[in-house]
Design a protein around this motif. Structure first.
Motif, PDB file in Angstrom:
ATOM      1  N   ASP A 103       0.787  -1.077  -0.085  1.00  0.00           N
ATOM      2  CA  ASP A 103      -0.041   0.115   0.186  1.00  0.00           C
ATOM      3  C   ASP A 103       1.113   1.270   0.124  1.00  0.00           C
ATOM      4  O   ASP A 103       0.436   2.361  -0.533  1.00  0.00           O
ATOM      5  N   VAL A 104       1.922   1.241   0.392  1.00  0.00           N
ATOM      6  CA  VAL A 104       2.945   2.243   0.664  1.00  0.00           C
ATOM      7  C   VAL A 104       4.391   1.842   0.235  1.00  0.00           C
ATOM      8  O   VAL A 104       4.825   0.667   0.899  1.00  0.00           O
ATOM      9  N   VAL A 105       5.108   2.379  -0.169  1.00  0.00           N
ATOM     10  CA  VAL A 105       6.675   2.050  -0.755  1.00  0.00           C
ATOM     11  C   VAL A 105       7.599   3.352  -0.248  1.00  0.00           C
ATOM     12  O   VAL A 105       7.258   4.243  -0.924  1.00  0.00           O
ATOM     13  N   TYR A 106       8.793   2.944   0.296  1.00  0.00           N
ATOM     14  CA  TYR A 106       9.479   4.053   0.763  1.00  0.00           C
ATOM     15  C   TYR A 106      10.724   3.731   0.096  1.00  0.00           C
ATOM     16  O   TYR A 106      11.258   2.670   0.041  1.00  0.00           O
ATOM     17  N   GLY A 107      11.358   4.732  -0.636  1.00  0.00           N
ATOM     18  CA  GLY A 107      12.721   4.489  -1.582  1.00  0.00           C
ATOM     19  C   GLY A 107      13.757   4.829  -0.389  1.00  0.00           C
ATOM     20  O   GLY A 107      14.195   5.820  -0.182  1.00  0.00           O
ATOM     21  N   SER A 108      14.726   3.714  -0.046  1.00  0.00           N
ATOM     22  CA  SER A 108      15.424   3.954   0.652  1.00  0.00           C
ATOM     23  C   SER A 108      16.981   4.168   0.124  1.00  0.00           C
ATOM     24  O   SER A 108      17.465   3.754  -0.879  1.00  0.00           O
ATOM     25  N   MET A 136      11.198   2.762  16.606  1.00  0.00           N
ATOM     26  CA  MET A 136      10.968   2.358  18.002  1.00  0.00           C
ATOM     27  C   MET A 136       9.611   2.885  18.521  1.00  0.00           C
ATOM     28  O   MET A 136       8.842   1.968  19.153  1.00  0.00           O
ATOM     29  N   VAL A 137       9.079   3.771  18.061  1.00  0.00           N
ATOM     30  CA  VAL A 137       7.864   4.338  18.360  1.00  0.00           C
ATOM     31  C   VAL A 137       6.760   3.456  17.501  1.00  0.00           C
ATOM     32  O   VAL A 137       5.665   3.351  17.863  1.00  0.00           O
ATOM     33  N   THR A 138       7.054   3.408  16.003  1.00  0.00           N
ATOM     34  CA  THR A 138       6.149   2.826  15.267  1.00  0.00           C
ATOM     35  C   THR A 138       5.977   1.283  15.231  1.00  0.00           C
ATOM     36  O   THR A 138       5.161   1.010  14.662  1.00  0.00           O
ATOM     37  N   ASN A 139       7.188   0.819  15.798  1.00  0.00           N
ATOM     38  CA  ASN A 139       7.468  -0.597  15.442  1.00  0.00           C
ATOM     39  C   ASN A 139       7.778  -0.983  14.046  1.00  0.00           C
ATOM     40  O   ASN A 139       7.427  -2.231  13.665  1.00  0.00           O
ATOM     41  N   LEU A 140       8.104  -0.036  13.177  1.00  0.00           N
ATOM     42  CA  LEU A 140       8.505  -0.610  11.935  1.00  0.00           C
ATOM     43  C   LEU A 140      10.031  -0.838  12.059  1.00  0.00           C
ATOM     44  O   LEU A 140      10.616  -0.614  12.834  1.00  0.00           O
ATOM     45  N   ASN A 141      10.713  -1.348  10.669  1.00  0.00           N
ATOM     46  CA  ASN A 141      11.870  -1.561  10.496  1.00  0.00           C
ATOM     47  C   ASN A 141      12.609  -0.850   9.400  1.00  0.00           C
ATOM     48  O   ASN A 141      13.256  -1.556   8.720  1.00  0.00           O
ATOM     49  N   LEU A 142      12.140   0.549   9.129  1.00  0.00           N
ATOM     50  CA  LEU A 142      12.737   1.195   8.019  1.00  0.00           C
ATOM     51  C   LEU A 142      14.272   1.385   8.141  1.00  0.00           C
ATOM     52  O   LEU A 142      14.681   1.438   9.277  1.00  0.00           O
ATOM     53  N   THR A 143      14.542   1.681   7.159  1.00  0.00           N
ATOM     54  CA  THR A 143      15.964   1.966   6.913  1.00  0.00           C
ATOM     55  C   THR A 143      16.386   3.771   6.811  1.00  0.00           C
ATOM     56  O   THR A 143      17.163   4.230   6.875  1.00  0.00           O
ATOM     57  N   ASP A 144      15.094   4.176   6.208  1.00  0.00           N
ATOM     58  CA  ASP A 144      15.144   5.558   5.764  1.00  0.00           C
ATOM     59  C   ASP A 144      14.095   6.081   6.038  1.00  0.00           C
ATOM     60  O   ASP A 144      13.074   6.529   4.859  1.00  0.00           O
ATOM     61  N   MET A 145      13.548   6.562   7.058  1.00  0.00           N
ATOM     62  CA  MET A 145      12.178   7.288   7.339  1.00  0.00           C
ATOM     63  C   MET A 145      12.095   8.732   6.768  1.00  0.00           C
ATOM     64  O   MET A 145      11.112   9.091   6.265  1.00  0.00           O
ATOM     65  N   GLU A 146      13.153   9.355   6.678  1.00  0.00           N
ATOM     66  CA  GLU A 146      13.215  10.651   6.285  1.00  0.00           C
ATOM     67  C   GLU A 146      13.357  10.912   4.743  1.00  0.00           C
ATOM     68  O   GLU A 146      13.397  11.894   4.124  1.00  0.00           O
ATOM     69  N   THR A 147      13.187   9.746   4.006  1.00  0.00           N
ATOM     70  CA  THR A 147      13.271   9.719   2.594  1.00  0.00           C
ATOM     71  C   THR A 147      12.270  10.637   2.093  1.00  0.00           C
ATOM     72  O   THR A 147      10.973  10.537   2.299  1.00  0.00           O
ATOM     73  N   CYS A 148      12.373  11.442   1.004  1.00  0.00           N
ATOM     74  CA  CYS A 148      11.342  11.992   0.128  1.00  0.00           C
ATOM     75  C   CYS A 148      10.735  11.086  -0.817  1.00  0.00           C
ATOM     76  O   CYS A 148       9.704  11.572  -1.204  1.00  0.00           O
ATOM     77  N   PHE A 149      11.426  10.157  -1.014  1.00  0.00           N
ATOM     78  CA  PHE A 149      10.884   9.135  -2.254  1.00  0.00           C
ATOM     79  C   PHE A 149       9.840   8.322  -1.715  1.00  0.00           C
ATOM     80  O   PHE A 149      10.317   7.206  -1.112  1.00  0.00           O
ATOM     81  N   LYS A 150       8.588   8.624  -1.775  1.00  0.00           N
ATOM     82  CA  LYS A 150       7.526   7.669  -1.174  1.00  0.00           C
ATOM     83  C   LYS A 150       6.558   7.554  -2.225  1.00  0.00           C
ATOM     84  O   LYS A 150       6.189   8.489  -2.980  1.00  0.00           O
ATOM     85  N   ALA A 151       5.878   6.173  -2.468  1.00  0.00           N
ATOM     86  CA  ALA A 151       4.806   5.886  -3.266  1.00  0.00           C
ATOM     87  C   ALA A 151       3.639   5.429  -2.480  1.00  0.00           C
ATOM     88  O   ALA A 151       3.540   4.722  -1.677  1.00  0.00           O
ATOM     89  N   PHE A 152       2.298   5.884  -2.847  1.00  0.00           N
ATOM     90  CA  PHE A 152       1.377   5.337  -2.118  1.00  0.00           C
ATOM     91  C   PHE A 152       0.258   4.847  -3.108  1.00  0.00           C
ATOM     92  O   PHE A 152       0.176   5.756  -4.216  1.00  0.00           O
ATOM     93  N   ARG A 153      -0.746   4.061  -2.582  1.00  0.00           N
ATOM     94  CA  ARG A 153      -1.948   4.012  -3.288  1.00  0.00           C
ATOM     95  C   ARG A 153      -2.717   5.266  -3.012  1.00  0.00           C
ATOM     96  O   ARG A 153      -2.486   5.843  -1.903  1.00  0.00           O
ATOM     97  N   ARG A 154      -3.181   5.915  -4.031  1.00  0.00           N
ATOM     98  CA  ARG A 154      -3.818   7.271  -3.893  1.00  0.00           C
ATOM     99  C   ARG A 154      -4.872   7.266  -2.884  1.00  0.00           C
ATOM    100  O   ARG A 154      -4.822   8.432  -2.090  1.00  0.00           O
ATOM    101  N   GLU A 155      -5.814   6.262  -2.679  1.00  0.00           N
ATOM    102  CA  GLU A 155      -6.773   6.415  -1.570  1.00  0.00           C
ATOM    103  C   GLU A 155      -6.300   6.285  -0.133  1.00  0.00           C
ATOM    104  O   GLU A 155      -6.703   6.784   0.718  1.00  0.00           O
ATOM    105  N   VAL A 156      -4.904   5.704  -0.133  1.00  0.00           N
ATOM    106  CA  VAL A 156      -4.178   5.637   1.391  1.00  0.00           C
ATOM    107  C   VAL A 156      -3.782   7.097   1.577  1.00  0.00           C
ATOM    108  O   VAL A 156      -4.032   7.645   2.752  1.00  0.00           O
ATOM    109  N   ILE A 157      -3.151   7.809   0.764  1.00  0.00           N
ATOM    110  CA  ILE A 157      -2.232   9.167   1.218  1.00  0.00           C
ATOM    111  C   ILE A 157      -3.660  10.164   1.346  1.00  0.00           C
ATOM    112  O   ILE A 157      -3.574  11.042   2.091  1.00  0.00           O
TER     113      ILE A 157
END
Length: 233
Positions: A103-108, A136-157
């Motif tokens: 549903d969401v993709v982060y570009g790391s 730690m707060v979200t319980n995700l395991n991202l490597t690059d939370m601050e990336t500007c390159f994000k993709a979403f299903r339109r209805e999600v964002i």
């Protein structure tokens, strides 16, 4: 595409975006530019391009809020108006979305074997620190939370209320999607980071704001209404 005072790069990045066969529309939100960027945007002649003008500079989060609301294609990718992120990576970004896996993709910028320009150590260290605290707060395991390159299903964002008007939008969106029942993927991308002499805008104050936003938009922070303590920016 949020855009603010990018006269030197906006024409090249627009051409690169429109050259991608994956692009159905390009929504450019000029956030009060005063360096000739608006004149460049006025000269674009492509039916896929929609230019929206803010009367004054409100911040990247505000520009994204405007752009997300105007999007109509099934998938939405954030593309900055500089040359740091490469439209050639669109296929890898939307791959998990097209396959129905995400549903969401982060570009790391910190995974994979694609080329990365070597720049500031303290930016790297700050990014890793903010990503770790966010995880730690979200319980995700991202490597690059601050990336500007994000993709979403339109209805999600479009279903997420964007409250931050500046760079705090990155941890805010991450915190809010983490609370939803979504499939989140991360893919490696190339990165051609620029220097402050080249026009880089984010600074140490934005780093502190991001840290506050990580806490304020967490479930505990929301419960305590900590975001009310954040001055509006």
């Amino acid at each position: 595409m949020p855009c603010y005072n990018e006269h030197g790069t906006v024409s090249r990045i627009v051409d690169a975006v429109l050259a991608s066969p994956l692009v159905g529309e390009l929504i450019i939100v000029d956030d009060g530019s005063a360096d000739g960027t608006r004149e460049v945007l006025a000269g674009i002649d492509d039916d896929r391009v929609q230019v929206i003008l803010h009367d004054r500079n409100l911040g990247k989060g505000a520009a994204l809020r405007t752009a997300y609301a105007a999007a109509s294609c099934p998938f939405v990718i954030v593309q900055d108006a500089d040359l740091e992120y490469d439209p050639a990576d669109y296929a890898v970004m939307i791959g998990p979305l097209v396959d129905g896996k995400a549903d969401v993709v982060y570009g790391s910028r910190f995974m994979g074997a694609k080329p990365h320009r070597v720049l500031y150590f303290w930016h790297y260290a700050g990014n890793k620190f903010l990503t770790t605290v966010s995880n730690m707060v979200t319980n995700l395991n991202l490597t690059d939370m601050e990336t500007c390159f994000k993709a979403f299903r339109r209805e999600v964002i479009q279903g997420i209320e964007i409250e931050e008007s500046r760079f705090g939008v990155e941890p805010e969106v991450t915190a809010k999607i983490a609370r939803l029942d979504l499939a989140i993927y991360e893919v490696g991308i190339s990165y051609d980071g620029r220097t402050y002499a080249d026009g880089k805008k984010i600074g140490w104050r934005d780093g502190f704001r991001a840290l506050f936003c990580i806490v304020a938009y967490s479930p505990a922070g929301e419960a305590l209404r900590l975001k009310r303590l954040l001055p509006r920016r």
